[in-house]
Design an enzyme around this catalytic site. Structure first.
Site, mmCIF file in Angstrom:
data_model
loop_
_atom_site.group_PDB
_atom_site.id
_atom_site.type_symbol
_atom_site.label_atom_id
_atom_site.label_comp_id
_atom_site.label_asym_id
_atom_site.label_seq_id
_atom_site.Cartn_x
_atom_site.Cartn_y
_atom_site.Cartn_z
ATOM 1 N N SER A 1 0.851 -1.194 0.000
ATOM 2 C CA SER A 1 0.000 0.000 0.000
ATOM 3 C C SER A 1 0.880 1.236 0.000
ATOM 4 C CB SER A 1 -0.888 0.020 1.246
ATOM 5 O OG SER A 1 -1.502 1.286 1.421
ATOM 6 N N TYR B 1 -1.049 -0.515 10.308
ATOM 7 C CA TYR B 1 -1.258 -0.859 8.907
ATOM 8 C C TYR B 1 -0.036 -0.472 8.074
ATOM 9 C CZ TYR B 1 -3.476 -0.850 4.272
ATOM 10 O OH TYR B 1 -3.796 -1.071 2.957
#
Length: 270
Positions: free
Chosen positions: A154, A166
């Site tokens: 990501s 994350y």
């Protein structure tokens, strides 16, 4: 398959796609990659924790004349990862390609995050790729004398902003990708990574994202566009194909130029 596209060496190969399901008719990153690979003549084993979602992807592929099968399992479980690779070999006799596509989100700083949530995010986003690759790579070497792997990271790995756990997990995916590329280049296995930006996928629209939020996401791109699962799927197909035969250990950012601009305060919801 009707109207098979330029296969770039993909025809007749076998691909394993984790996280290849999606809610209803929605197109997530994994489902898009599975469909696009099948259109190029690849046989696809679609894996998802939700077997019904995986089966729906298979139905979509078969409706176009492609070859695919579904597998229901949890890729954070080592036994399931081993069974998944065995299923690919039992069904198709070989394994050439792997798309590690599972992931979950998390918000907050190290102070705000709960330790158990941190561990869960790392397990799903990183350990799953480690485990599936652990069993897929020997199968590629034995049955195909090489192969290609794509790991989905990501842009949060490159530009953290309030998604600490994350972002950490996705940065670890990049590190894992590069290490695997070095370790297995001698086995004729290429390993690359995709960093998607804001994509409008089933995971996102299940949250009921407002049109205003979607507009902010589009403005964050220099192209003033919001990405979709097809954009990530096309990138995965390229990296898994012979068009990328001299590319390994690399990070391909698919974000419409989002990382070229200063971030807005609102989350991009990758």
């Amino acid at each position: 398959m009707q109207g098979v596209e330029d296969d770039a060496g993909l025809a007749g190969k076998v691909a394993l796609i984790s996280g290849g399901g999606a809610a209803g008719e929605g197109i997530g990153n994994g489902r898009a990659a599975a469909i696009l690979l099948a259109r190029a003549g690849t046989k696809v084993l679609v894996a998802d924790r939700d077997l019904i979602a995986a089966e729906r992807t298979v139905e979509m592929i078969r409706a176009e004349g492609g070859v695919a099968a579904a597998f229901g399992g949890d890729v954070t479980n080592e036994t399931d990862c081993k069974r998944l690779v065995e299923a690919a070999l039992d069904r198709f006799d070989r394994l050439d390609l792997l798309d590690n596509n599972v992931g979950i989100g998390s918000r907050g700083s190290v102070v705000e995050e709960k330790a158990e949530q941190y561990r869960r995010v790392m397990q799903v986003n990183v350990e799953s790729m480690f485990l599936l690759s652990k069993y897929a790579i020997p199968a590629m070497i034995k049955t195909a004398r090489g192969g290609a792997i794509v790991n989905i990271s990501s842009i949060s790995a490159l530009r953290p902003r309030g998604l600490t756990t994350y972002s950490t997990s996705k940065a670890a995916v990049i590190g894992l990708t590069r290490a695997m590329a070095v370790d297995h280049g001698r086995d004729n296995i290429r390993v690359n990574c995709i960093c998607p930006g804001p994509m409008y996928t089933p995971m996102v629209y299940a949250r009921g994202m407002s049109e205003a939020a979607r507009a902010r996401r589009a403005r964050a791109s220099v192209l003033k566009l919001e990405g979709t699962g097809w954009d990530v799927g096309q990138a995965a197909r390229f990296l898994l194909s012979d068009h990328a035969r001299y590319i390994t250990g690399q990070v391909l950012v698919v974000d419409g130029g989002v990382t070229l601009q200063a971030p807005e305060r609102e989350s991009q919801d990758q």
